[in-house]
Scaffold this active site. Structure first.
Site, short mmCIF file in Angstrom:
data_model
loop_
_atom_site.label_atom_id
_atom_site.label_comp_id
_atom_site.label_asym_id
_atom_site.label_seq_id
_atom_site.Cartn_x
_atom_site.Cartn_y
_atom_site.Cartn_z
N HIS A 52 -42.01 -27.86 41.74
CA HIS A 52 -41.33 -27.61 43.00
C HIS A 52 -40.34 -28.74 43.28
CE1 HIS A 52 -44.68 -24.84 44.81
NE2 HIS A 52 -44.31 -24.47 43.59
N GLU A 54 -40.03 -30.69 45.76
CA GLU A 54 -40.66 -31.90 46.28
C GLU A 54 -41.27 -32.74 45.16
OE1 GLU A 54 -41.55 -28.57 49.36
OE2 GLU A 54 -41.22 -28.73 47.21
N CYS A 82 -45.57 -26.35 50.52
CA CYS A 82 -46.86 -25.70 50.29
C CYS A 82 -47.96 -26.78 50.29
CB CYS A 82 -46.84 -24.96 48.95
SG CYS A 82 -46.71 -26.06 47.52
N CYS A 85 -47.55 -29.48 47.49
CA CYS A 85 -46.51 -30.47 47.78
C CYS A 85 -46.90 -31.37 48.94
CB CYS A 85 -45.18 -29.77 48.04
SG CYS A 85 -44.52 -29.00 46.53
#
Length: 148
Positions: A52, A54, A82, A85
């Site tokens: 992701h 992040e 999420c 993260c």
């Protein structure tokens, strides 16, 4: 303190992700009002569910600072993080999170959970959202519409 120019930089990263056929989410990390790391989704290109935006930004910042902790930093991300993260943000000791659009299915900051308010966490993250929200939402909607 929120800085719009940093959220605009995160939006540019999201746009780059879309150009690379990735879900358009972008993230940046700042230290002392300077961008030290950028990240965008790379799940498809790296064949990994954990790449992701992040995570990409956190790993880049850690390599730049030669430290697995990122004290006194802020993260700007175009979409509400999420659970995975959020935990990475806590583990990295990022102080502030500023996010754009809410994620009604998996957003762990305010949408489906209030993760950062959990009592078991050993680090508190200051957070707020809704920054450049419409632009972030439109980018995501257009991306998914092009896939249908």
């Amino acid at each position: 303190m929120y800085r719009e120019n940093f959220m605009i930089a995160a939006l540019r990263e999201a746009q780059n992700a879309a150009l690379n056929n990735e879900v358009p989410v972008g993230s940046i990390i700042t230290l002392d009002d300077e961008i030290i790391a950028v990240g965008s989704n790379k799940c498809i290109s790296k064949n990994s569910p954990i790449r992701h935006a992040e995570i990409e930004a956190i790993e880049y910042a850690c390599s730049i600072l030669s430290n697995y902790r990122l004290p006194n930093t802020s993260m700007y991300v175009t979409l509400e993080p999420c659970h995975m993260c959020c935990m990475a943000i806590v583990n990295a000791r990022i102080d502030n999170l500023f996010f754009g659009a809410k994620e009604p299915k998996t957003g762990a900051v305010v949408s489906v959970d209030n993760f950062f308010k959990s009592n078991f966490l050993n680090h508190k993250v200051s957070f707020s959202g809704g920054y450049i929200e419409k632009e972030s939402e439109l980018l995501l909607k257009n991306f998914f519409a092009s896939k249908r």
